[in-house]
Write a protein that holds these residues in place. Structure first.
Motif, PDB file in Angstrom:
ATOM      1  N   ALA B  76       0.825  -1.211   0.000  1.00 29.61           N
ATOM      2  CA  ALA B  76       0.000   0.000   0.000  1.00 29.61           C
ATOM      3  C   ALA B  76       0.857   1.257   0.000  1.00 29.61           C
ATOM      4  CB  ALA B  76      -0.920   0.004   1.214  1.00 29.61           C
ATOM      5  N   SER B  94      -7.334   0.188  -0.074  1.00 30.30           N
ATOM      6  CA  SER B  94      -7.009  -0.793   0.953  1.00 30.30           C
ATOM      7  C   SER B  94      -8.118  -0.889   1.985  1.00 30.30           C
ATOM      8  CB  SER B  94      -5.689  -0.423   1.626  1.00 30.30           C
ATOM      9  OG  SER B  94      -5.663   0.937   1.931  1.00 30.30           O
ATOM     10  N   LEU B  95      -8.415  -2.114   2.361  1.00 29.61           N
ATOM     11  CA  LEU B  95      -9.364  -2.362   3.447  1.00 29.61           C
ATOM     12  C   LEU B  95      -8.577  -2.970   4.597  1.00 29.61           C
ATOM     13  CD1 LEU B  95     -12.386  -4.000   1.579  1.00 29.61           C
ATOM     14  CD2 LEU B  95     -12.160  -1.666   2.361  1.00 29.61           C
ATOM     15  N   VAL B 100     -11.784   3.539  11.070  1.00 35.50           N
ATOM     16  CA  VAL B 100     -10.957   4.725  11.225  1.00 35.50           C
ATOM     17  C   VAL B 100     -11.741   5.979  10.871  1.00 35.50           C
ATOM     18  CG1 VAL B 100      -9.092   5.970  10.110  1.00 35.50           C
ATOM     19  CG2 VAL B 100      -8.745   3.653  10.857  1.00 35.50           C
ATOM     20  N   GLY B 101     -11.564   7.016  11.663  1.00 34.76           N
ATOM     21  CA  GLY B 101     -12.031   8.318  11.262  1.00 34.76           C
ATOM     22  C   GLY B 101     -13.531   8.513  11.284  1.00 34.76           C
ATOM     23  N   GLU B 103     -16.574  10.769  13.036  1.00 32.60           N
ATOM     24  CA  GLU B 103     -16.802  11.979  13.806  1.00 32.60           C
ATOM     25  C   GLU B 103     -18.022  11.718  14.686  1.00 32.60           C
ATOM     26  OE1 GLU B 103     -17.382  16.724  12.989  1.00 32.60           O
ATOM     27  OE2 GLU B 103     -17.288  15.337  11.324  1.00 32.60           O
ATOM     28  N   ALA B 106     -21.243  13.899  14.679  1.00 29.89           N
ATOM     29  CA  ALA B 106     -21.938  14.124  13.416  1.00 29.89           C
ATOM     30  C   ALA B 106     -22.892  12.967  13.132  1.00 29.89           C
ATOM     31  CB  ALA B 106     -20.929  14.255  12.289  1.00 29.89           C
ATOM     32  N   GLU B 110     -23.336  12.729   7.380  1.00 31.31           N
ATOM     33  CA  GLU B 110     -22.098  13.517   7.407  1.00 31.31           C
ATOM     34  C   GLU B 110     -20.882  12.609   7.474  1.00 31.31           C
ATOM     35  OE1 GLU B 110     -23.037  17.612   9.721  1.00 31.31           O
ATOM     36  OE2 GLU B 110     -23.500  15.790  10.804  1.00 31.31           O
ATOM     37  N   GLU B 113     -20.005  11.112   4.146  1.00 22.66           N
ATOM     38  CA  GLU B 113     -19.258  12.047   3.318  1.00 22.66           C
ATOM     39  C   GLU B 113     -17.818  12.176   3.804  1.00 22.66           C
ATOM     40  OE1 GLU B 113     -21.156  15.767   2.549  1.00 22.66           O
ATOM     41  OE2 GLU B 113     -19.301  16.638   1.777  1.00 22.66           O
ATOM     42  N   PHE B 114     -17.674  12.318   5.123  1.00 15.59           N
ATOM     43  CA  PHE B 114     -16.338  12.499   5.691  1.00 15.59           C
ATOM     44  C   PHE B 114     -15.442  11.303   5.400  1.00 15.59           C
ATOM     45  CE2 PHE B 114     -13.528  12.043   9.430  1.00 15.59           C
ATOM     46  CZ  PHE B 114     -12.722  13.138   9.151  1.00 15.59           C
ATOM     47  N   LEU B 117     -14.348  11.140   1.775  1.00 11.27           N
ATOM     48  CA  LEU B 117     -13.263  12.051   1.445  1.00 11.27           C
ATOM     49  C   LEU B 117     -11.926  11.480   1.895  1.00 11.27           C
ATOM     50  CD1 LEU B 117     -14.830  15.499   2.348  1.00 11.27           C
ATOM     51  CD2 LEU B 117     -14.574  14.475   0.108  1.00 11.27           C
ATOM     52  N   LEU B 118     -11.944  10.808   3.057  1.00 16.34           N
ATOM     53  CA  LEU B 118     -10.714  10.180   3.542  1.00 16.34           C
ATOM     54  C   LEU B 118     -10.228   9.126   2.560  1.00 16.34           C
ATOM     55  CD1 LEU B 118     -11.159   9.553   7.358  1.00 16.34           C
ATOM     56  CD2 LEU B 118     -10.387  11.571   6.164  1.00 16.34           C
ATOM     57  N   GLN B 119     -11.165   8.481   1.881  1.00 18.19           N
ATOM     58  CA  GLN B 119     -10.784   7.425   0.953  1.00 18.19           C
ATOM     59  C   GLN B 119     -10.418   7.968  -0.420  1.00 18.19           C
ATOM     60  OE1 GLN B 119     -13.901   4.521   3.078  1.00 18.19           O
ATOM     61  NE2 GLN B 119     -13.990   4.566   0.863  1.00 18.19           N
ATOM     62  N   THR B 122     -14.021  12.730  -4.156  1.00 18.67           N
ATOM     63  CA  THR B 122     -14.245  14.171  -4.156  1.00 18.67           C
ATOM     64  C   THR B 122     -15.635  14.407  -3.585  1.00 18.67           C
ATOM     65  OG1 THR B 122     -15.225  14.122  -6.339  1.00 18.67           O
ATOM     66  CG2 THR B 122     -12.853  14.431  -6.240  1.00 18.67           C
ATOM     67  N   PRO B 123     -15.915  15.635  -3.112  1.00 18.44           N
ATOM     68  CA  PRO B 123     -17.243  15.886  -2.544  1.00 18.44           C
ATOM     69  C   PRO B 123     -18.367  15.482  -3.501  1.00 18.44           C
ATOM     70  CG  PRO B 123     -15.804  17.737  -2.139  1.00 18.44           C
ATOM     71  CD  PRO B 123     -15.037  16.792  -3.010  1.00 18.44           C
TER      72      PRO B 123
END
Lengths: 272, 286
Positions: B76, B94-95, B100-101, B103, B106, B110, B113-114, B117-119, B122-123
């Motif tokens: 990776a 990668s899985l 992870v990550g 919020e 939220a 949300e 979406e968050f 974006l980490l992966q 794009t929005p």
């Protein structure tokens, strides 16, 4: 696109920067999360970050005006700029120490340019800094007047410099803390010492009258603060001397940060 | 076309008996040239040579601490190689750790979406996928509430649904992607299969030998950071199974004792004992 991973792979600056740009949605959402999660459940919300320097300014104004008889009108804004600047710098240092630890899960999941983690710290605290700086500007306009308007465009390059200084500090402390976890505690001590060596709450005349100008000249933080105050408070252009000293000292910090960060970033993951 | 090439790739960790080197220790070491906390070299991967071409579904087996996860992370790009070369061509998804990550304050939408974006979405692209993700997670109205009220199972469902909503060229999967209740697990398994079908190249680490047998067309067996065997999954998995059974029968107990001792020496923490894993594998494989 072929990605080569070997001990002697060197990534060029352009490639590194484009990597940061490509992952912009990722780190911007980290910044947004930092800002949101900090105040999500509080009544005042973002107001809290303004309250801290504002409250300090009020208290110090009362104390200093009664004790030393300073002029509250200019001193209030002087303090507010100093305190918000100091909060920004100490956030960069203290949260910079934890930048990699806080993002460890992401770092272990996918490779990203390591610079985005100190950048995240600087952007999040920079946001609060800009807010309170705006408040200081408002204070100057109300209490002193609009005399500073012609000099205001100068704030943009100065802010860029301050931002760079914050980023350099966050880079340095993030790397050093990954090697020595004690750095966090040491930097707290260091920051409180630096606080009194920098004219944040006292005026620089206290130093200049005692022929201690050099203390400002060699201090990148004091230089940056001087550059910041001149246009906002007095509508002045900074002197060439101050500009030179500021670029010199801040440039030196940036150089150290650059050398330290990019010599270490490849193997930083083994230190987490 | 996607491919991965490893040429003599080795990875060596420096570990310390105490987790972190204190400032005091550093100073003492500098002054007296002798430290109570010497670095220990862990040779996690040694001289791996491997060509993985597009179309390959590579299964990786080996007992705990053999270097399987390290191998995946090397592919990776998370770990830098100590010597040799790793060349990866293709977009890597990668899985590894899907939890992870989040919020916590939220709501579910949300977080979709968050996490997206980490992966690397794009929005725009994640908004297009959000509906499908929500449907797959079966969380319904819960998605409108903050996720700190979610149960552990619901969180895993959400995480799994987002993590698998990717269009991978190269897919790296680490084991234990079991998610939620039994019905959801079946669904999840199917989704992983579909994901593997869409990817050009898959590398999968698992203790579930049955799953590897059905998914993979090639396998390697990692042992102490080296490739002990590679080739057709049937052969490799059979040999691995045999090795494990022999160990279970006590024929190689001395060997095992030596292994364990070595592991402790290397600073590796054998959090799980070897025995249950063997049982687990046998059961799943049967």
């Amino acid at each position: 696109m072929e990605v080569v991973n070997s001990p002697d792979t060197r990534i060029g600056a352009a490639e590194y920067l484009s990597g940061i740009w490509r992952s912009r949605y990722f780190w911007l959402s980290l910044v947004r999360m930092d800002l949101r999660s900090r105040y999500r459940r509080s009544a005042l919300g973002i107001g809290w970050s303004l309250l801290q320097p504002l409250a300090m300014t009020c208290v110090l104004c009362v104390v200093f005006s009664t004790m030393f008889g300073v002029d509250v009108r200019t001193y209030g804004a002087y303090l507010l700029i100093g305190l918000s600047f100091w909060q920004f710098i100490s956030n960069c240092v203290l949260q910079g120490c934890r930048a990699f630890q806080a993002a460890e899960a992401y770092i272990r999941q996918m490779p990203q340019p390591m610079l985005i983690y100190p950048l995240r710290v600087v952007l999040a605290s920079g946001f609060h800094f800009l807010l309170s700086l705006g408040l200081a500007l408002l204070m100057v306009w109300i209490l002193i007047g609009f005399g500073n308007l012609p000099a205001l465009p100068l704030i943009v390059p100065v802010l860029l410099m301050v931002f760079l200084l914050g980023l350099a500090l966050a880079m340095i402390f993030s790397v050093v803390n990954a090697y020595f976890p004690d750095t966090q505690h040491l930097s707290e001590v260091g920051l409180s010492m630096a606080f009194y060596l920098t004219p944040v709450i006292y005026t620089k005349e206290l130093l200049t009258q005692r022929k201690m100008d050099w203390l400002i000249d060699i201090n990148p933080l004091a230089n940056a603060l001087e550059l910041l105050r001149a246009p906002i408070l007095y509508g002045d252009l900074p002197s060439l001397w101050r500009l030179g000293m500021a670029s010199g000292t801040i440039g030196l910090v940036c150089l150290i940060a650059y050398a330290l960060f990019f010599s270490r970033q490849r193997t930083l993951i083994f230190r987490l | 076309m996607a491919y991965i090439r490893l040429e003599n790739a080795s990875l060596t960790f420096q570990m310390r008996r105490l987790a972190k080197l204190g400032f005091k220790d550093y100073v003492v070491k500098q002054l007296f040239r002798r430290s109570k906390n010497p670095p220990i070299e862990v040779r996690a991967l040694q001289n791996i040579n491997l060509n993985i071409e597009a179309g390959t579904r590579l299964g990786v087996v080996g007992h705990n601490g053999a270097g399987k996860s390290t191998f995946l992370k090397l592919l990776a790009g998370v770990y830098p190689v100590t010597s040799g070369r790793v060349v990866v061509n293709g977009r890597v998804s990668s899985l590894f750790d899907i939890n992870v990550g989040f919020e916590w304050e939220a709501n579910g939408w949300e977080n979709i979406e968050f996490r997206g974006l980490l992966q690397g979405e794009t929005p725009k692209s994640i908004r297009a996928k959000a509906q499908e993700i929500a449907e797959f997670s079966e969380l319904g109205d819960f998605l409108n509430g903050p996720i700190r009220h979610y149960s552990a199972g619901m969180l895993v469902r959400l995480a799994f649904s987002v993590a698998t909503a990717v269009e991978p060229e190269i897919l790296l999967v680490d084991e234990s992607l079991s998610a939620g209740d039994l019905a959801f697990q079946t669904k999840a398994k199917k989704r992983i299969h579909q994901l593997c079908d869409r990817a050009e190249l898959v590398v999968m680490v698992s203790h579930d030998l049955g799953a590897l047998e059905s998914l993979c067309n090639r396998a390697i067996w990692l042992h102490k950071g080296q490739i002990r065997m590679q080739g057709d999954p049937c052969d490799v998995l059979e040999a691995y199974r045999e090795y494990q059974t022999n160990k279970g029968n006590g024929e190689a107990q001395q060997q095992e004792a030596a292994d364990t001792a070595e592991k402790v020496d290397e600073g590796d923490s054998p959090s799980e004992s070897e025995q249950p894993t063997v049982d687990f594998c046998e059961k799943r494989a049967a």
